[in-house]
Write a protein that holds these residues in place. Sequence first.
Motif, PDB file in Angstrom:
ATOM      1  N   GLY A  81       0.843  -1.200   0.000  1.00 29.01           N
ATOM      2  CA  GLY A  81       0.000   0.000   0.000  1.00 29.01           C
ATOM      3  C   GLY A  81       0.875   1.247   0.000  1.00 29.01           C
ATOM      4  O   GLY A  81       0.553   2.257  -0.642  1.00 29.01           O
ATOM      5  N   THR A  82       1.993   1.165   0.705  1.00 27.57           N
ATOM      6  CA  THR A  82       2.929   2.288   0.773  1.00 27.57           C
ATOM      7  C   THR A  82       3.483   2.614  -0.617  1.00 27.57           C
ATOM      8  O   THR A  82       3.577   3.789  -0.994  1.00 27.57           O
ATOM      9  CB  THR A  82       4.074   1.929   1.741  1.00 27.57           C
ATOM     10  OG1 THR A  82       3.480   1.541   2.985  1.00 27.57           O
ATOM     11  CG2 THR A  82       5.018   3.083   1.969  1.00 27.57           C
ATOM     12  N   LEU A  85       0.925   4.511  -2.554  1.00 27.49           N
ATOM     13  CA  LEU A  85       0.855   5.932  -2.164  1.00 27.49           C
ATOM     14  C   LEU A  85       2.031   6.704  -2.753  1.00 27.49           C
ATOM     15  O   LEU A  85       1.862   7.808  -3.278  1.00 27.49           O
ATOM     16  CB  LEU A  85       0.848   6.064  -0.633  1.00 27.49           C
ATOM     17  CG  LEU A  85      -0.446   5.598   0.051  1.00 27.49           C
ATOM     18  CD1 LEU A  85      -0.233   5.418   1.549  1.00 27.49           C
ATOM     19  CD2 LEU A  85      -1.574   6.582  -0.214  1.00 27.49           C
ATOM     20  N   ASP A 178      -6.940   7.585  -0.274  1.00 25.47           N
ATOM     21  CA  ASP A 178      -6.626   6.267   0.268  1.00 25.47           C
ATOM     22  C   ASP A 178      -7.946   5.675   0.767  1.00 25.47           C
ATOM     23  O   ASP A 178      -8.532   6.152   1.731  1.00 25.47           O
ATOM     24  CB  ASP A 178      -5.607   6.433   1.409  1.00 25.47           C
ATOM     25  CG  ASP A 178      -5.134   5.106   1.991  1.00 25.47           C
ATOM     26  OD1 ASP A 178      -5.875   4.111   1.871  1.00 25.47           O
ATOM     27  OD2 ASP A 178      -4.044   5.081   2.587  1.00 25.47           O
ATOM     28  N   PHE A 181      -9.641   1.858   4.321  1.00 27.90           N
ATOM     29  CA  PHE A 181     -10.563   1.546   5.416  1.00 27.90           C
ATOM     30  C   PHE A 181     -11.993   1.317   4.930  1.00 27.90           C
ATOM     31  O   PHE A 181     -12.690   0.459   5.449  1.00 27.90           O
ATOM     32  CB  PHE A 181     -10.544   2.660   6.479  1.00 27.90           C
ATOM     33  CG  PHE A 181      -9.492   2.459   7.531  1.00 27.90           C
ATOM     34  CD1 PHE A 181      -8.198   2.096   7.183  1.00 27.90           C
ATOM     35  CD2 PHE A 181      -9.783   2.624   8.883  1.00 27.90           C
ATOM     36  CE1 PHE A 181      -7.225   1.891   8.143  1.00 27.90           C
ATOM     37  CE2 PHE A 181      -8.812   2.428   9.854  1.00 27.90           C
ATOM     38  CZ  PHE A 181      -7.535   2.065   9.492  1.00 27.90           C
ATOM     39  N   SER A 200      -4.302  -0.345   0.371  1.00 28.39           N
ATOM     40  CA  SER A 200      -3.420  -1.377   0.893  1.00 28.39           C
ATOM     41  C   SER A 200      -4.249  -2.654   0.867  1.00 28.39           C
ATOM     42  O   SER A 200      -5.195  -2.795   1.644  1.00 28.39           O
ATOM     43  CB  SER A 200      -2.988  -1.066   2.325  1.00 28.39           C
ATOM     44  OG  SER A 200      -2.359  -2.220   2.868  1.00 28.39           O
ATOM     45  N   THR A 202      -3.181  -5.377   1.741  1.00 32.15           N
ATOM     46  CA  THR A 202      -2.722  -6.097   2.923  1.00 32.15           C
ATOM     47  C   THR A 202      -3.868  -6.216   3.937  1.00 32.15           C
ATOM     48  O   THR A 202      -3.896  -7.138   4.748  1.00 32.15           O
ATOM     49  CB  THR A 202      -1.567  -5.295   3.560  1.00 32.15           C
ATOM     50  OG1 THR A 202      -0.659  -4.904   2.538  1.00 32.15           O
ATOM     51  CG2 THR A 202      -0.847  -6.085   4.621  1.00 32.15           C
ATOM     52  N   VAL A 212       1.304  -8.849   1.547  1.00 31.09           N
ATOM     53  CA  VAL A 212       1.503  -7.399   1.564  1.00 31.09           C
ATOM     54  C   VAL A 212       1.401  -6.951   0.108  1.00 31.09           C
ATOM     55  O   VAL A 212       2.139  -7.450  -0.753  1.00 31.09           O
ATOM     56  CB  VAL A 212       2.881  -7.015   2.150  1.00 31.09           C
ATOM     57  CG1 VAL A 212       3.136  -5.518   2.013  1.00 31.09           C
ATOM     58  CG2 VAL A 212       2.976  -7.432   3.615  1.00 31.09           C
ATOM     59  N   LEU A 213       0.461  -6.036  -0.181  1.00 24.57           N
ATOM     60  CA  LEU A 213       0.238  -5.624  -1.568  1.00 24.57           C
ATOM     61  C   LEU A 213      -0.559  -4.332  -1.609  1.00 24.57           C
ATOM     62  O   LEU A 213      -1.344  -4.050  -0.701  1.00 24.57           O
ATOM     63  CB  LEU A 213      -0.553  -6.727  -2.294  1.00 24.57           C
ATOM     64  CG  LEU A 213      -0.443  -6.706  -3.815  1.00 24.57           C
ATOM     65  CD1 LEU A 213       0.284  -7.954  -4.288  1.00 24.57           C
ATOM     66  CD2 LEU A 213      -1.809  -6.664  -4.464  1.00 24.57           C
TER      67      LEU A 213
HETATM   68  C1  LIG Z   1      -1.692  -0.232   6.054  1.00 23.11           C
HETATM   69  C2  LIG Z   1      -2.093   1.005   5.376  1.00 23.11           C
HETATM   70  C3  LIG Z   1      -1.309   1.550   4.357  1.00 23.11           C
HETATM   71  C4  LIG Z   1       0.031   0.958   3.959  1.00 23.11           C
HETATM   72  O1  LIG Z   1      -0.124  -0.273   3.361  1.00 23.11           O
HETATM   73  P1  LIG Z   1       1.053  -1.403   3.385  1.00 23.11           P
HETATM   74  O2  LIG Z   1       0.439  -2.476   2.550  1.00 23.11           O
HETATM   75  O3  LIG Z   1       1.267  -1.778   4.804  1.00 23.11           O
HETATM   76  O4  LIG Z   1       2.249  -0.784   2.800  1.00 23.11           O
HETATM   77  C5  LIG Z   1      -1.746   2.706   3.731  1.00 23.11           C
HETATM   78  N1  LIG Z   1      -2.899   3.302   4.094  1.00 23.11           N
HETATM   79  C6  LIG Z   1      -3.681   2.809   5.079  1.00 23.11           C
HETATM   80  C7  LIG Z   1      -4.935   3.521   5.425  1.00 23.11           C
HETATM   81  C8  LIG Z   1      -3.311   1.648   5.755  1.00 23.11           C
HETATM   82  O5  LIG Z   1      -4.072   1.176   6.733  1.00 23.11           O
END
Ligand SMILES: *Cc1c(COP(=O)(O)O)cnc(C)c1O
Length: 389
Positions: A81-82, A85, A178, A181, A200, A202, A212-213
């Motif tokens: 997810g990082t 972003l 993002d 949630f 994310s 993940t 993790v993706l």
């Molecule tokens: C966990 C999360 C991320 C980052 O995702 P990763 O897959 O851990 O890199 C980004 N935004 C939100 C809202 C998250 O909860």
Amino acid sequence: MDIHTRSVMPVHTPTPANSVAPPLYQTSVYAFEDIDEVDALLGGTRKGYSYTRGGNPNYDALARWLAQMEEVEAAVPTGSGTAALLAGILSLLPHPGRILVAREIYGGTAGISRRLLGRLGYRMEWIDTHDLVEVERAVTGDPAVLVAETISNPLGRVCPLDEIIPLAHAHGVPVLVDNTFATPFHARPAVWGADLVAHSLTKFIGGHSDLVLGMLAGSGARIADATALIDSGGLTPDPFAAWLALRGARTLSLRMERASQNALALARHLETLPAVRRVYYPGLASHPDADHAARLLSRGFGAIVSMSLQGGYEAVQAMVTRLKMVKFVPSLGDVSTTLSHPVVASHRELTAEEKVRVGIDPSVVRISVGIEGLADILADFTEALTTGV
Ligand SMILES: *Cc1c(COP(=O)(O)O)cnc(C)c1O
């Protein structure tokens, strides 16, 4: 088509053997008959795959799934997810400028903006996305990108995206949302004009804590630009992670429906317990964004419930050791109910002052509600919060 139907529709390219499940293309590279074929493919006049960093059938199947769910033209997976972003911000704001981030943003987004892009000359500015005057002031001026979330972590603030996106666009500022949630089950930010939607996988979309993706979704042109960055930056995932993510994703609608029903019932129940000072859930009338939530979210309010305990940090410690079924897990989105402590885990990156601004302190616990039987979830929390307090 109904979202439950879209969730399970086959998205992989038909195979010679007509497999119902998508095959896993666990390969780094592809073979060619002759040099002309390679030349046409790399030149963009022929469709296909040459090297997995730049494309793989498992990525494409997952991308079709997300695009269909978010109601956009295209999507592209990333290693986390990082990474989504990072690629999203770089794609929307290619030259150093201002990254306007919602005050309640995920700690990792602040980390990318400060520790990584800060070195390249980008500047991060916090904004209160609930204050339209402040948003208007922030989007006026030097080039910027606005980064917000549909539902925030951990207090469930619901951003008035239908109001702030047009405001940003009027000043030429693109918006990255993002949607981790809310997931597309509860919200589709492209409907309000988001230029890119980040996830994310993940968390809820993967749903089983085994990968993790990340992923970006948006128009064909936006995704083509982001894809070029993801390829050149090496931000691509492993094909197996993409395969696993699609396997989890196909039950997203069913899981979110159940988890958000459990979450609403748990939030209402926690509000009745004397050990609980305050419950934060956008589906409760007591939540400051109950109106935004009712207007913007569909089919419920998500699976994250947070609360603050009367007894502060000690009471949190005691509850965590007393819970029998619910485990402390510094992540979210699993099929089982888990909990975390934002001050120690997800929001560690924030300074003391920023934590105060977000509204979190050591008494706050975040619960990621799972799909268990509701009575068992309620009983575990009731017992952990009433014995010996
Ligand atoms: C966990 C999360 C991320 C980052 O995702 P990763 O897959 O851990 O890199 C980004 N935004 C939100 C809202 C998250 O909860």
